[in-house]
Write an enzyme that holds these catalytic residues in place. Sequence first.
Site, PDB file in Angstrom:
ATOM      1  N   ASP A 163      -7.128   4.432  -4.368  1.00  0.00           N
ATOM      2  CA  ASP A 163      -7.783   4.251  -3.064  1.00  0.00           C
ATOM      3  C   ASP A 163      -8.397   5.625  -2.764  1.00  0.00           C
ATOM      4  O   ASP A 163      -8.647   6.390  -3.716  1.00  0.00           O
ATOM      5  CB  ASP A 163      -6.756   3.816  -1.992  1.00  0.00           C
ATOM      6  CG  ASP A 163      -7.416   3.312  -0.703  1.00  0.00           C
ATOM      7  OD1 ASP A 163      -7.802   2.136  -0.662  1.00  0.00           O
ATOM      8  OD2 ASP A 163      -7.578   4.090   0.255  1.00  0.00           O
ATOM      9  N   LYS A 174       0.859  -1.184   0.000  1.00  0.00           N
ATOM     10  CA  LYS A 174       0.000   0.000   0.000  1.00  0.00           C
ATOM     11  C   LYS A 174       0.888   1.224   0.000  1.00  0.00           C
ATOM     12  O   LYS A 174       2.035   1.154   0.429  1.00  0.00           O
ATOM     13  CB  LYS A 174      -0.882   0.018   1.253  1.00  0.00           C
ATOM     14  CG  LYS A 174      -2.106   0.884   1.118  1.00  0.00           C
ATOM     15  CD  LYS A 174      -3.207   0.143   0.410  1.00  0.00           C
ATOM     16  CE  LYS A 174      -4.395   1.026   0.099  1.00  0.00           C
ATOM     17  NZ  LYS A 174      -5.538   0.212  -0.349  1.00  0.00           N
TER      18      LYS A 174
HETATM   19  P1  NDP Z   1     -13.022   7.871  -2.671  1.00  0.00           P
HETATM   20  O1  NDP Z   1     -11.945   8.864  -2.443  1.00  0.00           O
HETATM   21  O2  NDP Z   1     -13.558   7.670  -4.030  1.00  0.00           O
HETATM   22  O3  NDP Z   1     -14.250   8.158  -1.696  1.00  0.00           O
HETATM   23  C1  NDP Z   1     -14.105   8.196  -0.326  1.00  0.00           C
HETATM   24  C2  NDP Z   1     -15.429   8.579   0.304  1.00  0.00           C
HETATM   25  O4  NDP Z   1     -15.324   8.416   1.723  1.00  0.00           O
HETATM   26  C3  NDP Z   1     -15.787  10.030   0.075  1.00  0.00           C
HETATM   27  O5  NDP Z   1     -17.169  10.181   0.080  1.00  0.00           O
HETATM   28  C4  NDP Z   1     -15.150  10.718   1.287  1.00  0.00           C
HETATM   29  O6  NDP Z   1     -15.759  11.942   1.620  1.00  0.00           O
HETATM   30  C5  NDP Z   1     -15.402   9.683   2.371  1.00  0.00           C
HETATM   31  N1  NDP Z   1     -14.325   9.777   3.375  1.00  0.00           N
HETATM   32  C6  NDP Z   1     -13.007   9.566   3.167  1.00  0.00           C
HETATM   33  N2  NDP Z   1     -12.300   9.751   4.284  1.00  0.00           N
HETATM   34  C7  NDP Z   1     -13.181  10.095   5.210  1.00  0.00           C
HETATM   35  C8  NDP Z   1     -13.079  10.392   6.584  1.00  0.00           C
HETATM   36  N3  NDP Z   1     -11.881  10.411   7.216  1.00  0.00           N
HETATM   37  N4  NDP Z   1     -14.230  10.674   7.245  1.00  0.00           N
HETATM   38  C9  NDP Z   1     -15.432  10.668   6.604  1.00  0.00           C
HETATM   39  N5  NDP Z   1     -15.597  10.380   5.300  1.00  0.00           N
HETATM   40  C10 NDP Z   1     -14.499  10.093   4.632  1.00  0.00           C
HETATM   41  O7  NDP Z   1     -12.426   6.489  -2.087  1.00  0.00           O
HETATM   42  P2  NDP Z   1     -12.939   5.000  -2.366  1.00  0.00           P
HETATM   43  O8  NDP Z   1     -14.391   4.961  -2.567  1.00  0.00           O
HETATM   44  O9  NDP Z   1     -12.030   4.423  -3.374  1.00  0.00           O
HETATM   45  O10 NDP Z   1     -12.556   4.309  -0.966  1.00  0.00           O
HETATM   46  C11 NDP Z   1     -13.494   4.178   0.096  1.00  0.00           C
HETATM   47  C12 NDP Z   1     -13.049   3.058   1.016  1.00  0.00           C
HETATM   48  O11 NDP Z   1     -12.998   1.829   0.280  1.00  0.00           O
HETATM   49  C13 NDP Z   1     -11.654   3.205   1.633  1.00  0.00           C
HETATM   50  O12 NDP Z   1     -11.657   2.608   2.913  1.00  0.00           O
HETATM   51  C14 NDP Z   1     -10.771   2.384   0.695  1.00  0.00           C
HETATM   52  O13 NDP Z   1      -9.599   1.957   1.338  1.00  0.00           O
HETATM   53  C15 NDP Z   1     -11.704   1.230   0.399  1.00  0.00           C
HETATM   54  N6  NDP Z   1     -11.425   0.457  -0.795  1.00  0.00           N
HETATM   55  C16 NDP Z   1     -11.315   1.044  -2.029  1.00  0.00           C
HETATM   56  C17 NDP Z   1     -11.099   0.272  -3.140  1.00  0.00           C
HETATM   57  C18 NDP Z   1     -11.055   0.852  -4.512  1.00  0.00           C
HETATM   58  O14 NDP Z   1     -10.944   0.073  -5.463  1.00  0.00           O
HETATM   59  N7  NDP Z   1     -11.164   2.144  -4.692  1.00  0.00           N
HETATM   60  C19 NDP Z   1     -10.909  -1.181  -3.041  1.00  0.00           C
HETATM   61  C20 NDP Z   1     -11.130  -1.716  -1.716  1.00  0.00           C
HETATM   62  C21 NDP Z   1     -11.355  -0.904  -0.659  1.00  0.00           C
HETATM   63  P3  NDP Z   1     -15.052  13.328   1.209  1.00  0.00           P
HETATM   64  O15 NDP Z   1     -15.153  13.428  -0.278  1.00  0.00           O
HETATM   65  O16 NDP Z   1     -15.831  14.337   1.944  1.00  0.00           O
HETATM   66  O17 NDP Z   1     -13.614  13.227   1.680  1.00  0.00           O
HETATM   67  O1  2IT Z   2      -7.958  -1.503  -0.805  1.00  0.00           O
HETATM   68  C1  2IT Z   2      -7.895  -1.966  -1.967  1.00  0.00           C
HETATM   69  O2  2IT Z   2      -8.031  -3.165  -2.205  1.00  0.00           O
HETATM   70  C2  2IT Z   2      -7.687  -1.017  -3.075  1.00  0.00           C
HETATM   71  N1  2IT Z   2      -7.625   0.179  -2.844  1.00  0.00           N
HETATM   72  C3  2IT Z   2      -7.524  -1.530  -4.471  1.00  0.00           C
HETATM   73  C4  2IT Z   2      -6.125  -2.036  -4.693  1.00  0.00           C
HETATM   74  C5  2IT Z   2      -5.792  -2.436  -6.113  1.00  0.00           C
HETATM   75  O3  2IT Z   2      -4.598  -2.715  -6.307  1.00  0.00           O
HETATM   76  O4  2IT Z   2      -6.657  -2.485  -6.980  1.00  0.00           O
END
Ligand code: NDP
Ligand code: 2IT
Length: 448
Positions: A169, A129
Amino acid sequence: MFGGDEKLESIYKEVTDRNPGEAEFHQAVGEVLSSLSPVFAKYPEFCDYKIIERLCEPDRQIIFRVLWEDEKGELHINRGFRVQFNNALGPYKGGLRFHPSVYLGTVKFLGFEQIFKNALTGMPLGGAKGGSDFDPHGKTDREIMNFCRRFMTELYQYLGDETDVPAGDIGVGSREIGYLFGQYKRLTHRFEAGVITGKRLNWGGSKVRTEATGYGLVYLMDEMLKDHKKSFDGMKVTISGSGNVAIYAAEKVIQLGGKVIAMSDSNGVIHDESGINVETIKQIKEVERKRIKEYAKFHETAAYYDGGNIWKIETDIALPCATENEITGRDAETLVKNGVIAVGEGANMPTTFEGIKVFLDAGILFAPAKAANAGGVATSALEMVQNGRHDVWTFEYTDKRLKEIMKDIYKNCSGTAEEYGKPGNLIMGANVAAFIKVATAMVDQGIV
Ligand code: NDP
Ligand code: 2IT
């Protein structure tokens, strides 16, 4: 914490002592260790080979300064990280997070989780990561590009399509991946498509990667619900966040007949009992990059609560898709009291220890992050396959592969939980199945 297992207690103590101040990393390690007692009884060689101790110490931790210039010519200094945790199953693989809260403990918790999540996908992937304390909110496109270029200038020497493959992420989507890849290409003189995933479709991305984490979460939840003679049809669903994972989880829930009644961002919550319109959310968040409160301007049935707590809203299914530790013990109690039947973790480690205990004690169907959100990285692996073969698959075929992977993950985790005497406990099932896979590969590969 470890059912009186002194060996695990002492390993955990050593990890916390060696890594002071990294609370999230301690939490992620503690959660995995708490499942492992029965594994050591069955595989004593894992002890001799010090597999846990080795897994808790990353192979490599890279920390670097990122100096970049904003539109006014002012200089800024951020800190960049890449933690390469383990490559027993394949090249290091895992996303990059850009958020002001990022520090080494965040990256280590996410990297540690990633080892096991990636193992569950069945694809050849190690765990890593990275990220930065850079805050993309309110930055112009040019500033984002400046930052990404400087970040990659430091990191590129540690990456490669068979070495370490980043992705997105929080705060890193296809725009950032484009700028990062562009700089990698410029520095190496190579169009090495498989060095990063989450690319746009016109230059090496995979169909379904954008949707994959959210869709995958819902596919896995659907399997779990069916296994208990339930389904999404007619269910009320709350989804925290409104980013990549939340949006596509919402889209798939609606396709399966569920009703998404609330979503959020870090400022507040929108609530609409008549069902949230995902296309409006996409327009606000993906196109205009604005705040979720805008939603209420377009839909008069919706209410916006500034600073509201989404978990207070009565719901059947809760899908935390924002960030770590967003469901506390008290939130979990409220959800249970209000009749929640299932919880699926789209975000990484969104439920605190106390919250998990509340859900398990109440017999709520609970799908832990490592299993539930593995669809994103699994589809990243499918992107790598296509890049390696210089091939492009259809949406239908890629989506079918994702669905099969999520079904297999559910079967593997629920089967393992049963085999180890905790039927229905997918936390135990996911931790044990993933750990055995990685540990066995490490034993095979010797003391390295
Ligand atoms: P994005 O940046 O696209 O969206 C994040 C969302 O969560 C936004 O709505 C943001 O609000 C909110 N958010 C982030 N940090 C905080 C915080 N500290 N407190 C409150 N709200 C928060 O990220 P993703 O959708 O990609 O990721 C969301 C989660 O999913 C994370 O935990 C990530 O690790 C996990 N994840 C992502 C993957 C991927 O493929 N993208 C894969 C597997 C897991 P705001 O815009 O106001 O900051
Ligand atoms: O938390 C996760 O699994 C991710 N943010 C996606 C990682 C990836 O390599 O696609």
